[in-house]
Design a protein around this motif. Structure first.
Motif, PDB file in Angstrom:
ATOM      1  N   LEU A  28       0.934  -1.254   0.115  1.00  0.00           N
ATOM      2  CA  LEU A  28       0.031   0.075  -0.069  1.00  0.00           C
ATOM      3  C   LEU A  28       0.907   1.264  -0.110  1.00  0.00           C
ATOM      4  CD1 LEU A  28      -3.022   0.949   0.408  1.00  0.00           C
ATOM      5  CD2 LEU A  28      -2.551   1.302   2.867  1.00  0.00           C
ATOM      6  N   ARG A  29       0.414   2.157  -0.787  1.00  0.00           N
ATOM      7  CA  ARG A  29       1.523   3.422  -0.811  1.00  0.00           C
ATOM      8  C   ARG A  29       0.354   4.642  -0.495  1.00  0.00           C
ATOM      9  NH1 ARG A  29       3.239   3.110  -7.139  1.00  0.00           N
ATOM     10  NH2 ARG A  29       3.893   0.979  -7.034  1.00  0.00           N
ATOM     11  N   ILE A  30       0.942   5.218   0.474  1.00  0.00           N
ATOM     12  CA  ILE A  30       0.212   6.361   1.002  1.00  0.00           C
ATOM     13  C   ILE A  30       1.284   7.624   0.932  1.00  0.00           C
ATOM     14  CG2 ILE A  30      -0.507   7.372   3.086  1.00  0.00           C
ATOM     15  CD1 ILE A  30      -1.884   4.801   3.840  1.00  0.00           C
ATOM     16  N   GLY A  31       0.626   8.874   0.565  1.00  0.00           N
ATOM     17  CA  GLY A  31       1.401   9.846   0.212  1.00  0.00           C
ATOM     18  C   GLY A  31       0.969  10.928   1.324  1.00  0.00           C
ATOM     19  N   LEU A  32       1.948  11.603   2.023  1.00  0.00           N
ATOM     20  CA  LEU A  32       1.715  12.611   2.837  1.00  0.00           C
ATOM     21  C   LEU A  32       2.439  14.030   2.418  1.00  0.00           C
ATOM     22  CD1 LEU A  32       3.141   9.904   4.649  1.00  0.00           C
ATOM     23  CD2 LEU A  32       1.970  11.304   6.450  1.00  0.00           C
ATOM     24  N   GLY A  33       1.251  14.938   2.261  1.00  0.00           N
ATOM     25  CA  GLY A  33       1.693  16.234   1.759  1.00  0.00           C
ATOM     26  C   GLY A  33       1.057  17.306   2.591  1.00  0.00           C
ATOM     27  N   GLY A  34       1.643  18.484   2.195  1.00  0.00           N
ATOM     28  CA  GLY A  34       1.257  19.637   3.278  1.00  0.00           C
ATOM     29  C   GLY A  34       2.353  20.693   3.291  1.00  0.00           C
ATOM     30  N   PRO A  35       2.032  21.912   3.640  1.00  0.00           N
ATOM     31  CA  PRO A  35       3.014  23.110   4.058  1.00  0.00           C
ATOM     32  C   PRO A  35       4.108  22.876   4.700  1.00  0.00           C
ATOM     33  CG  PRO A  35       0.876  23.897   4.228  1.00  0.00           C
ATOM     34  CD  PRO A  35       0.826  22.314   4.301  1.00  0.00           C
ATOM     35  N   ASP A 117       9.192  -7.957   0.844  1.00  0.00           N
ATOM     36  CA  ASP A 117       7.921  -8.163   1.547  1.00  0.00           C
ATOM     37  C   ASP A 117       7.340  -6.893   2.170  1.00  0.00           C
ATOM     38  OD1 ASP A 117       9.768  -8.256   3.728  1.00  0.00           O
ATOM     39  OD2 ASP A 117       8.186  -9.858   4.651  1.00  0.00           O
ATOM     40  N   LEU A 118       7.253  -5.942   1.465  1.00  0.00           N
ATOM     41  CA  LEU A 118       6.758  -4.486   2.040  1.00  0.00           C
ATOM     42  C   LEU A 118       5.333  -4.619   2.344  1.00  0.00           C
ATOM     43  CD1 LEU A 118       9.054  -1.924   0.555  1.00  0.00           C
ATOM     44  CD2 LEU A 118       8.989  -2.503   2.797  1.00  0.00           C
ATOM     45  N   ASP A 119       4.585  -4.198   3.298  1.00  0.00           N
ATOM     46  CA  ASP A 119       3.232  -3.895   3.413  1.00  0.00           C
ATOM     47  C   ASP A 119       2.800  -2.522   3.312  1.00  0.00           C
ATOM     48  OD1 ASP A 119       2.721  -6.581   4.545  1.00  0.00           O
ATOM     49  OD2 ASP A 119       3.975  -5.919   6.655  1.00  0.00           O
ATOM     50  N   LEU A 120       3.554  -1.712   3.590  1.00  0.00           N
ATOM     51  CA  LEU A 120       3.210  -0.310   3.513  1.00  0.00           C
ATOM     52  C   LEU A 120       4.512   0.781   3.029  1.00  0.00           C
ATOM     53  CD1 LEU A 120       1.425   2.300   4.206  1.00  0.00           C
ATOM     54  CD2 LEU A 120       2.188   1.911   6.665  1.00  0.00           C
ATOM     55  N   VAL A 121       4.293   1.543   2.143  1.00  0.00           N
ATOM     56  CA  VAL A 121       5.252   2.546   1.696  1.00  0.00           C
ATOM     57  C   VAL A 121       4.545   4.030   1.935  1.00  0.00           C
ATOM     58  CG1 VAL A 121       6.723   3.725  -0.389  1.00  0.00           C
ATOM     59  CG2 VAL A 121       6.451   1.159   0.060  1.00  0.00           C
ATOM     60  N   LEU A 122       5.488   4.803   2.612  1.00  0.00           N
ATOM     61  CA  LEU A 122       4.997   6.198   2.821  1.00  0.00           C
ATOM     62  C   LEU A 122       5.781   7.084   2.206  1.00  0.00           C
ATOM     63  CD1 LEU A 122       4.881   5.893   7.072  1.00  0.00           C
ATOM     64  CD2 LEU A 122       3.033   5.647   5.436  1.00  0.00           C
ATOM     65  N   GLY A 209      -0.331  10.652  20.457  1.00  0.00           N
ATOM     66  CA  GLY A 209      -1.029  11.555  19.436  1.00  0.00           C
ATOM     67  C   GLY A 209      -1.372  10.859  17.979  1.00  0.00           C
ATOM     68  N   ILE A 210      -0.350   9.831  17.436  1.00  0.00           N
ATOM     69  CA  ILE A 210      -0.560   9.344  16.398  1.00  0.00           C
ATOM     70  C   ILE A 210      -1.652   8.706  15.859  1.00  0.00           C
ATOM     71  CG2 ILE A 210       1.038   7.404  16.501  1.00  0.00           C
ATOM     72  CD1 ILE A 210       0.911  10.035  13.627  1.00  0.00           C
ATOM     73  N   GLU A 211      -2.331   7.972  17.088  1.00  0.00           N
ATOM     74  CA  GLU A 211      -3.542   6.944  16.893  1.00  0.00           C
ATOM     75  C   GLU A 211      -4.322   7.113  15.876  1.00  0.00           C
ATOM     76  OE1 GLU A 211      -3.295   3.735  18.122  1.00  0.00           O
ATOM     77  OE2 GLU A 211      -1.499   4.038  19.082  1.00  0.00           O
ATOM     78  N   PRO A 212      -5.104   8.587  15.898  1.00  0.00           N
ATOM     79  CA  PRO A 212      -6.008   8.386  14.866  1.00  0.00           C
ATOM     80  C   PRO A 212      -5.514   8.238  13.501  1.00  0.00           C
ATOM     81  CG  PRO A 212      -5.659  10.652  15.970  1.00  0.00           C
ATOM     82  CD  PRO A 212      -4.823   9.423  16.674  1.00  0.00           C
ATOM     83  N   VAL A 213      -4.198   8.552  12.964  1.00  0.00           N
ATOM     84  CA  VAL A 213      -3.916   8.472  11.769  1.00  0.00           C
ATOM     85  C   VAL A 213      -3.372   6.883  11.765  1.00  0.00           C
ATOM     86  CG1 VAL A 213      -1.880   9.444  10.163  1.00  0.00           C
ATOM     87  CG2 VAL A 213      -2.831  10.878  12.018  1.00  0.00           C
ATOM     88  N   ALA A 214      -2.668   6.513  12.569  1.00  0.00           N
ATOM     89  CA  ALA A 214      -2.268   5.245  12.501  1.00  0.00           C
ATOM     90  C   ALA A 214      -3.677   4.011  12.314  1.00  0.00           C
ATOM     91  CB  ALA A 214      -1.583   4.695  13.714  1.00  0.00           C
ATOM     92  N   ASP A 215      -4.655   4.548  12.957  1.00  0.00           N
ATOM     93  CA  ASP A 215      -5.943   3.725  12.944  1.00  0.00           C
ATOM     94  C   ASP A 215      -6.534   3.823  11.261  1.00  0.00           C
ATOM     95  OD1 ASP A 215      -5.984   2.905  15.249  1.00  0.00           O
ATOM     96  OD2 ASP A 215      -7.609   4.310  16.011  1.00  0.00           O
ATOM     97  N   TRP A 216      -6.244   5.001  10.835  1.00  0.00           N
ATOM     98  CA  TRP A 216      -6.873   5.221   9.420  1.00  0.00           C
ATOM     99  C   TRP A 216      -5.953   4.615   8.396  1.00  0.00           C
ATOM    100  CZ3 TRP A 216      -4.933   7.428   4.740  1.00  0.00           C
ATOM    101  CH2 TRP A 216      -5.734   7.675   4.130  1.00  0.00           C
ATOM    102  N   LEU A 221      -5.101  -0.553   4.685  1.00  0.00           N
ATOM    103  CA  LEU A 221      -4.448  -1.632   4.593  1.00  0.00           C
ATOM    104  C   LEU A 221      -5.485  -2.953   4.641  1.00  0.00           C
ATOM    105  CD1 LEU A 221      -1.308  -1.462   6.471  1.00  0.00           C
ATOM    106  CD2 LEU A 221      -1.398  -2.689   4.119  1.00  0.00           C
ATOM    107  N   ALA A 222      -6.424  -2.709   5.568  1.00  0.00           N
ATOM    108  CA  ALA A 222      -7.434  -3.709   5.759  1.00  0.00           C
ATOM    109  C   ALA A 222      -8.318  -3.883   4.430  1.00  0.00           C
ATOM    110  CB  ALA A 222      -8.327  -3.591   7.075  1.00  0.00           C
ATOM    111  N   ASP A 223      -8.722  -2.760   3.941  1.00  0.00           N
ATOM    112  CA  ASP A 223      -9.354  -2.630   2.668  1.00  0.00           C
ATOM    113  C   ASP A 223      -8.575  -3.072   1.587  1.00  0.00           C
ATOM    114  OD1 ASP A 223     -11.316  -0.981   3.981  1.00  0.00           O
ATOM    115  OD2 ASP A 223     -10.486   1.143   2.958  1.00  0.00           O
TER     116      ASP A 223
END
Lengths: 229, 224
Positions: A28-35, A117-122, A209-216, A221-223
């Motif tokens: 799964l590839r997730i992008g993080l953007g912002g100022p 065997d990567l699960d997640l790439v940020l 503090g990271i929990e809500p983002v980690a949950d999402w 990943l589950a999807d």
């Protein structure tokens, strides 16, 4: 957990993962953007610390000046060095995540080859403006981060990052009283601008503090796992 | 064949990673050798006449259908700087990714499989031109233009140059680019008789030296 943050379970109503471009396989590839200064690198570091024991993670940074963000992650030792790659962006960070994604795709594929065997790439974008968004050819989902100290009118001003990102994170809620920011107005404006897309408020300085983002992230990943089974 | 294909291949927005590279301009600007449109023009003319000519010849050669693996070895031999060899392969791999989707062709697939770490960028450009139905001369034009447009775009960003005046630099070099492309096509035409020895080996020692230095800078805006 911070008092102000919103339970993602109640607001997280993204439809199941859309088909990936070209039937893409792999992590799964997730992008993080912002100022600049919104807390992208801190969020990536916190996500790695929170998820690295259960998931195989790698990170691609898009630095404006060479390897600054990658080195920050290396210094904090959030992942082994072979799991962190920096892409150089030629003074144009948004080009590298949207208009010409070739260097980032190479970086992701090199990591896949190296780690296996990567699960997640940020994929962390360079600090940019409110119009910076990721190409769907590069990522599956994108998180847009803004921070309370950047001005509480940002959610109202909108822009593609605020209005269309799959998750909007309003970070540094602890600073609100110090900079005279109206948190509830920020959250209200963000929700108004985003319709059904989720918004979370975070304070990464808090222990969880990271929990809500980690949950999402875990839900995405589950999807993906469900879509593949 | 369509001239529009040449416009697509030469477009600075063609998504093949070139935007992150300055073609040596960042190092030349930091050293003060390039500081305005006049010095930018000198820099580009020099680059075009040396590495630009070699790149254009390799592109034209690849567009003739000559063995790209032999050309790749010839490109290595003509690129003394290890940093620039790495850059050429990296950009070649990125260009390969873009053109395999843009103009799908089995020759591209074969080269990508033979050199998974990337062939030198001008060779991929030549094969791309071939896949797009363009001539070797057109491939040389695209490579010659590429050798000028990269530094010009980078100089606009690094020096805050007036973009109109900077574009006028590119326009003033049109004749030089045509000459280089014509010469390159001539070299490529001699490949059947002379093999890769037909290809020029012009070099710009200062570009090689500063590329090595630039690759070691701790802080930079461009990858090369």
């Amino acid at each position: 957990m911070h008092l102000h943050h919103t339970d993602p379970a109640l607001t997280d109503i993204i439809p199941p993962t859309a088909p990936r471009p070209g039937g893409r396989s792999g992590p799964l590839r997730i992008g993080l953007g912002g100022p600049v200064g919104a807390g992208k690198t801190a969020t990536v570091a916190a996500l790695c610390r929170r998820l690295r024991d259960t998931l195989s993670i790698a990170v691609v940074t898009n630095d404006i000046y060479t390897r600054e963000d990658a080195e920050a992650l290396l210094r904090q030792a959030v992942l082994p060095p072979e799991r962190i790659t920096a892409v150089e962006t030629g003074a144009c960070p948004h080009t590298a995540i949207r208009d010409d994604i070739s260097a980032n795709l190479e970086a992701v594929e090199d990591l896949q080859e190296r780690i296996g065997d990567l699960d997640l790439v940020l994929i962390e974008s360079g600090g940019d403006n409110l119009t910076a968004t990721f190409s769907k050819g590069l990522i599956d989902h994108q998180i847009f981060l803004i921070d309370v100290a950047g001005g509480d009118d940002i959610p109202r001003k909108g822009g593609p990052g605020v209005t269309t990102a799959d998750l909007l994170v309003i970070n540094k809620t602890d600073l609100a009283p110090h900079v005279g920011a109206d948190l509830s107005a920020m959250e209200r404006d963000a929700r108004a601008a985003r319709g059904s897309l989720p918004v979370v408020l975070t304070c990464l300085k808090d222990q969880h503090g990271i929990e809500p983002v980690a949950d999402w992230v875990c839900r995405r990943l589950a999807d993906l796992t469900a879509a593949r089974s | 064949m369509s001239s529009v294909s040449l416009l697509i291949l030469g477009d600075g927005r063609f998504p093949s990673g070139g935007h992150a590279h300055s073609g040596g301009a960042e190092a030349a600007i930091a050293a003060g050798r390039v500081h305005d449109t006049a010095t930018l023009e000198d820099f580009c003319r020099g680059r075009l006449a040396t590495t630009g000519l070699v790149a254009a010849s390799l592109a034209a050669a690849a567009a003739t259908g000559y063995d790209p693996l032999l050309l790749d070895a010839a490109a290595d031999a003509r690129t003394p700087s290890p940093a620039l060899r790495r850059v050429a392969r990296k950009l070649g791999r990125q260009l390969m990714r873009a053109v395999r989707t843009t103009w799908p062709d089995p020759e591209l697939d074969r080269l990508a499989a033979a050199l998974p770490a990337g062939a030198h960028q001008p060779i991929v450009m030549g094969l791309a031109a071939r896949a797009a139905g363009l001539t070797p001369h057109d491939a040389a034009r695209a490579a010659a233009y590429d050798s000028v447009s990269g530094p010009v775009t980078a100089a606009i960003r690094l020096l805050g140059l007036d973009p109109f005046e900077a574009t006028a630099v590119t326009a003033r070099l049109t004749g030089d680019m045509e000459n280089v492309a014509g010469e390159a096509a001539g070299h490529a035409a001699r490949l059947p008789a002379d093999g890769v020895d037909a290809l020029p080996a012009a070099s710009a020692p200062l570009l090689d030296i500063t590329a090595e230095q630039h690759a070691a800078w701790p802080v930079r805006l461009f990858a090369s």
